[in-house]
Scaffold this motif. Structure first.
Motif, PDB file in Angstrom:
ATOM      1  N   TYR A  21      65.823  47.788  69.579  1.00 12.40           N
ATOM      2  CA  TYR A  21      65.086  46.195  68.994  1.00 12.40           C
ATOM      3  C   TYR A  21      65.394  45.066  69.127  1.00 12.40           C
ATOM      4  CZ  TYR A  21      60.797  44.029  67.155  1.00 12.40           C
ATOM      5  OH  TYR A  21      59.890  43.296  67.354  1.00 12.40           O
ATOM      6  N   HIS A  31      60.561  49.342  62.494  1.00 12.80           N
ATOM      7  CA  HIS A  31      59.790  48.090  63.048  1.00 12.80           C
ATOM      8  C   HIS A  31      58.669  49.186  62.757  1.00 12.80           C
ATOM      9  CE1 HIS A  31      58.631  44.418  63.694  1.00 12.80           C
ATOM     10  NE2 HIS A  31      58.283  44.643  64.948  1.00 12.80           N
ATOM     11  N   HIS A  55      51.326  47.628  67.153  1.00 12.11           N
ATOM     12  CA  HIS A  55      51.449  46.418  67.896  1.00 12.11           C
ATOM     13  C   HIS A  55      52.385  46.224  68.799  1.00 12.11           C
ATOM     14  CE1 HIS A  55      55.365  45.361  65.313  1.00 12.11           C
ATOM     15  NE2 HIS A  55      55.241  44.838  65.460  1.00 12.11           N
ATOM     16  N   ASP A  56      53.077  46.893  68.789  1.00 15.18           N
ATOM     17  CA  ASP A  56      54.568  46.641  69.997  1.00 15.18           C
ATOM     18  C   ASP A  56      54.682  47.582  70.898  1.00 15.18           C
ATOM     19  OD1 ASP A  56      56.024  44.124  69.637  1.00 15.18           O
ATOM     20  OD2 ASP A  56      56.819  44.969  68.435  1.00 15.18           O
ATOM     21  N   ASP A 159      54.822  42.601  60.665  1.00 16.37           N
ATOM     22  CA  ASP A 159      55.963  42.189  61.999  1.00 16.37           C
ATOM     23  C   ASP A 159      57.307  41.257  61.419  1.00 16.37           C
ATOM     24  OD1 ASP A 159      57.212  41.670  64.286  1.00 16.37           O
ATOM     25  OD2 ASP A 159      55.984  40.883  65.201  1.00 16.37           O
TER      26      ASP A 159
HETATM   27 FE    FE Z   1      57.147  43.415  66.427  1.00 18.27          FE
END
Ligand code: FE
Length: 186
Positions: A21, A31, A55-56, A159
């Motif tokens: 990441y 994460h 979200h990612d 985040d």
């Molecule tokens: Fe993120």
């Protein structure tokens, strides 16, 4: 069909590309699980917890066209839009819009909160330049008027916090019932 969709997300979390990441001290899967856990601990709605958890996804293999390494190398960053587009086959805007806007939310917070930029991780501060830098005043006002701006800002703050390698994490299965409830019914 519904279970198969959540299974596809579970497989992405377990896939090889979930392991690195963007120069952060946690894997991408860790994460995302940590971001979802922070949303849950904050008492967020199920849709916003799902958005935080996912979200990612645009960084996961087979979802976004660009990898984290390409982003760090300075390639233009489209993971938010690509992730939201992928998720829109499965979820409604209360999930997909905070995902689509989470990079914009970072640019917004950099423009509107003096202390925000200083708190970004080195990797996140670096990618800000690739992502367009802080918003202008006009961009920030336009962002605030978007229906899911507040949700996107909330996801962004979780985040930013979700990079702690010491954090105890729920596993993906913990979130499955919540995702299955929020899925589009077709
Ligand atoms: Fe993120």
């Amino acid at each position: 069909m519904i279970l198969a969709s959540v299974e596809a997300i579970a497989e992405l979390f377990g896939s090889v590309g979930a392991q690195d990441y963007l120069g952060e001290p946690v894997t991408l899967a860790a994460h995302l699980l940590q971001t979802g856990a922070l949303a849950e601990a904050a008492g967020a709605s199920p849709s916003l917890i799902a958005a935080a958890l996912l979200h990612d996804v645009g960084h996961l293999p087979g979802v976004g066209a660009r990898t984290g390494r390409e982003l760090m190398a300075g390639t233009d960053n489209h993971h938010a839009a690509q992730g939201a587009a992928w998720l829109s086959r499965l979820f409604r805007p209360p999930v997909t819009e905070p995902v689509r806007l989470h990079v914009a939310a970072k640019r917004y917070l950099c423009a509107t909160e003096a202390s925000y930029f200083a708190r970004l991780s080195p990797a996140s501060a670096y990618t800000l330049s690739v992502q367009g830098g802080p918003m202008s005043e006009a961009e920030a006002r336009a962002f605030e008027r978007l229906p899911f701006a507040a949700g996107a800002v909330a996801v962004r703050r979780w985040d930013d916090q979700a990079k702690n390698p010491e954090a105890a994490l729920p596993d993906f299965a913990h979130f499955r019932p919540l995702l299955e409830k929020d899925l589009l019914r077709r």
